[in-house]
Design a protein around this motif. Structure first.
Motif, PDB file in Angstrom:
ATOM      1  N   VAL A 164       0.845  -1.188   0.000  1.00 17.68           N
ATOM      2  CA  VAL A 164       0.000   0.000   0.000  1.00 17.68           C
ATOM      3  C   VAL A 164       0.883   1.241   0.000  1.00 17.68           C
ATOM      4  N   ALA A 165       0.467   2.262  -0.738  1.00 14.62           N
ATOM      5  CA  ALA A 165       1.156   3.545  -0.688  1.00 14.62           C
ATOM      6  C   ALA A 165       0.854   4.232   0.636  1.00 14.62           C
ATOM      7  N   ALA A 166       1.802   5.012   1.120  1.00  8.27           N
ATOM      8  CA  ALA A 166       1.632   5.686   2.406  1.00  8.27           C
ATOM      9  C   ALA A 166       0.678   6.860   2.316  1.00  8.27           C
ATOM     10  N   ASP A 167       0.574   7.473   1.134  1.00  6.67           N
ATOM     11  CA  ASP A 167      -0.277   8.648   0.970  1.00  6.67           C
ATOM     12  C   ASP A 167      -0.604   8.802  -0.517  1.00  6.67           C
ATOM     13  N   GLU A 168      -1.410   9.785  -0.810  1.00  2.00           N
ATOM     14  CA  GLU A 168      -1.866   9.967  -2.186  1.00  2.00           C
ATOM     15  C   GLU A 168      -0.715  10.300  -3.128  1.00  2.00           C
ATOM     16  N   ALA A 169       0.235  11.123  -2.676  1.00  4.66           N
ATOM     17  CA  ALA A 169       1.369  11.476  -3.530  1.00  4.66           C
ATOM     18  C   ALA A 169       2.210  10.244  -3.872  1.00  4.66           C
ATOM     19  N   SER A 170       2.431   9.390  -2.871  1.00  6.84           N
ATOM     20  CA  SER A 170       3.192   8.158  -3.122  1.00  6.84           C
ATOM     21  C   SER A 170       2.434   7.236  -4.058  1.00  6.84           C
ATOM     22  N   ALA A 171       1.122   7.204  -3.931  1.00  6.52           N
ATOM     23  CA  ALA A 171       0.305   6.374  -4.817  1.00  6.52           C
ATOM     24  C   ALA A 171       0.414   6.849  -6.262  1.00  6.52           C
ATOM     25  N   GLN A 172       0.386   8.151  -6.470  1.00  5.92           N
ATOM     26  CA  GLN A 172       0.484   8.685  -7.828  1.00  5.92           C
ATOM     27  C   GLN A 172       1.849   8.401  -8.446  1.00  5.92           C
ATOM     28  N   LEU A 173       2.886   8.469  -7.617  1.00  4.75           N
ATOM     29  CA  LEU A 173       4.238   8.236  -8.118  1.00  4.75           C
ATOM     30  C   LEU A 173       4.483   6.772  -8.451  1.00  4.75           C
ATOM     31  N   THR A 174       3.943   5.880  -7.640  1.00  8.29           N
ATOM     32  CA  THR A 174       4.261   4.455  -7.772  1.00  8.29           C
ATOM     33  C   THR A 174       3.190   3.640  -8.480  1.00  8.29           C
ATOM     34  N   GLY A 175       1.977   4.166  -8.533  1.00  3.90           N
ATOM     35  CA  GLY A 175       0.871   3.374  -9.083  1.00  3.90           C
ATOM     36  C   GLY A 175       0.331   2.356  -8.108  1.00  3.90           C
ATOM     37  N   LEU A 176       0.775   2.425  -6.839  1.00  2.00           N
ATOM     38  CA  LEU A 176       0.285   1.494  -5.822  1.00  2.00           C
ATOM     39  C   LEU A 176      -1.074   1.947  -5.312  1.00  2.00           C
ATOM     40  N   SER A 177      -1.804   1.004  -4.715  1.00  6.16           N
ATOM     41  CA  SER A 177      -3.122   1.327  -4.177  1.00  6.16           C
ATOM     42  C   SER A 177      -2.992   2.215  -2.942  1.00  6.16           C
ATOM     43  N   TRP A 178      -4.036   3.011  -2.701  1.00  7.65           N
ATOM     44  CA  TRP A 178      -4.117   3.880  -1.533  1.00  7.65           C
ATOM     45  C   TRP A 178      -5.562   4.325  -1.383  1.00  7.65           C
ATOM     46  N   PRO A 179      -6.137   4.328  -0.216  1.00 12.49           N
ATOM     47  CA  PRO A 179      -5.515   4.043   1.093  1.00 12.49           C
ATOM     48  C   PRO A 179      -5.590   2.579   1.499  1.00 12.49           C
ATOM     49  N   SER A 180      -6.317   1.744   0.757  1.00 12.19           N
ATOM     50  CA  SER A 180      -6.467   0.335   1.129  1.00 12.19           C
ATOM     51  C   SER A 180      -5.384  -0.498   0.452  1.00 12.19           C
ATOM     52  N   PRO A 181      -4.770  -1.425   1.172  1.00 16.39           N
ATOM     53  CA  PRO A 181      -3.721  -2.260   0.573  1.00 16.39           C
ATOM     54  C   PRO A 181      -4.306  -3.323  -0.343  1.00 16.39           C
ATOM     55  N   ARG A 182      -3.448  -3.835  -1.220  1.00 16.31           N
ATOM     56  CA  ARG A 182      -3.811  -4.967  -2.066  1.00 16.31           C
ATOM     57  C   ARG A 182      -2.843  -6.110  -1.785  1.00 16.31           C
ATOM     58  N   ALA A 183      -3.333  -7.305  -1.971  1.00 14.15           N
ATOM     59  CA  ALA A 183      -2.493  -8.492  -1.765  1.00 14.15           C
ATOM     60  C   ALA A 183      -1.671  -8.742  -3.025  1.00 14.15           C
ATOM     61  N   ASP A 184      -0.774  -7.802  -3.326  1.00 14.38           N
ATOM     62  CA  ASP A 184       0.010  -7.881  -4.561  1.00 14.38           C
ATOM     63  C   ASP A 184       1.207  -8.808  -4.448  1.00 14.38           C
TER      64      ASP A 184
END
Length: 273
Positions: A39-59
């Motif tokens: 899970v991304a720590a915040d919205e900015a990290s999510a935008q940079l990485t493409g990771l989910s936010w705020p809920s984690p995924r079982a990736d």
């Protein structure tokens, strides 16, 4: 292996060097937990990485490796994979007053990945349940130099002294009056060591670094057992103070030795140009 972050740092560097396969890394991390959430720590990290936010995924660990590869796409002398083991009085490599610093302090560990002097990623693990580990991913500034208390040679020397000091501490702890019902100390130390040793190291970790890590594990096992012989509810303030004075410098030496040894293992395998 002492922590999921140490495993990730060493195995990811071995994988980037082409020594270990992705399945090797996934298998090694599965020893910590069969399911890994990302899970991304915040919205900015999510935008940079493409990771989910705020809920984690079982990736899973494969997605962790994908995120690491995005930060270090090719061999580079600027590549950084750094294990952090922050704690009270040991925050020198953390950016002050940040969400990452708070999370890393709470977890007591983190891994920073990227190119020196640029924005990179920091991975902080937390145990979500008996079979689940969550990795929270922060965007961070990757330093060109991280502070280490010991060189590898100094760490090896310090661990020789610490093994003797830990044994002395255990003897002193057992002489303190406590409420602990105890048990056989040698058996308990062996059990602690067995738990640490079930986690594997990549084949490219230098032998000297392995010796330091194994010595650090031995000291850690002795100190962990000593702590159970003198639980938090020590009968007197003097006994509690005596216990802390005995073990605090030894735990600090273990931390510094692990950081130095893992850094040496990473330096031997991170791809360079």
């Amino acid at each position: 292996m002492s922590s999921p972050s140490a495993s990730l740092a060493l195995w990811a560097s071995s994988w980037l060097a082409g020594v270990s396969a992705p399945d090797d890394v996934i298998d090694a991390m599965a020893d910590w937990a069969p399911m890994h959430l990302l899970v991304a720590a915040d919205e900015a990290s999510a935008q940079l990485t493409g990771l989910s936010w705020p809920s984690p995924r079982a990736d899973g660990v494969a997605s962790v490796l994908t995120a690491i590869r995005a930060q270090i796409p090719s061999p580079s002398s600027d590549a950084v994979i750094e294990l952090l083991l922050p704690g009270p009085g040991a925050v020198e490599n953390l950016p002050p007053s940040t969400g990452f610093a708070r999370a890393a302090l709470n977890a007591g560990q983190a891994v920073v990945v990227g190119l020196a002097g640029t924005d990179g990623l920091a991975f902080v693990p937390t145990v979500e349940g008996p079979d689940v580990m969550r990795w929270t991913v922060f965007t961070v500034d990757v330093l060109s130099h991280y502070v280490h208390d010991f060189s590898l040679g100094e760490a090896e020397f310090a661990m020789r002294d610490a093994v003797r000091g830990a044994a002395d501490a255990l003897g002193s702890m057992q002489s303190l009056p406590t409420r602990s019902t105890g048990g056989d100390a040698r058996t308990r130390i062996a059990n602690e060591l067995s738990e640490l040793m079930r986690h594997r190291y990549p084949v490219d970790v230098p032998e000297r670094a392995l010796r330091v890590l194994e010595s650090a594990d031995r000291v850690s096992a002795i100190l962990s057992v000593a702590r159970t012989f003198a639980p938090t509810e020590a009968p007197t303030a003097a006994a509690a103070m005596a216990r802390e004075e005995l073990i605090r410098p030894l735990w600090a030496a273990v931390r510094s030795a692990r950081l130095s040894a893992v850094a040496a293992g990473i330096a031997s395998s991170v791809p360079r140009t």
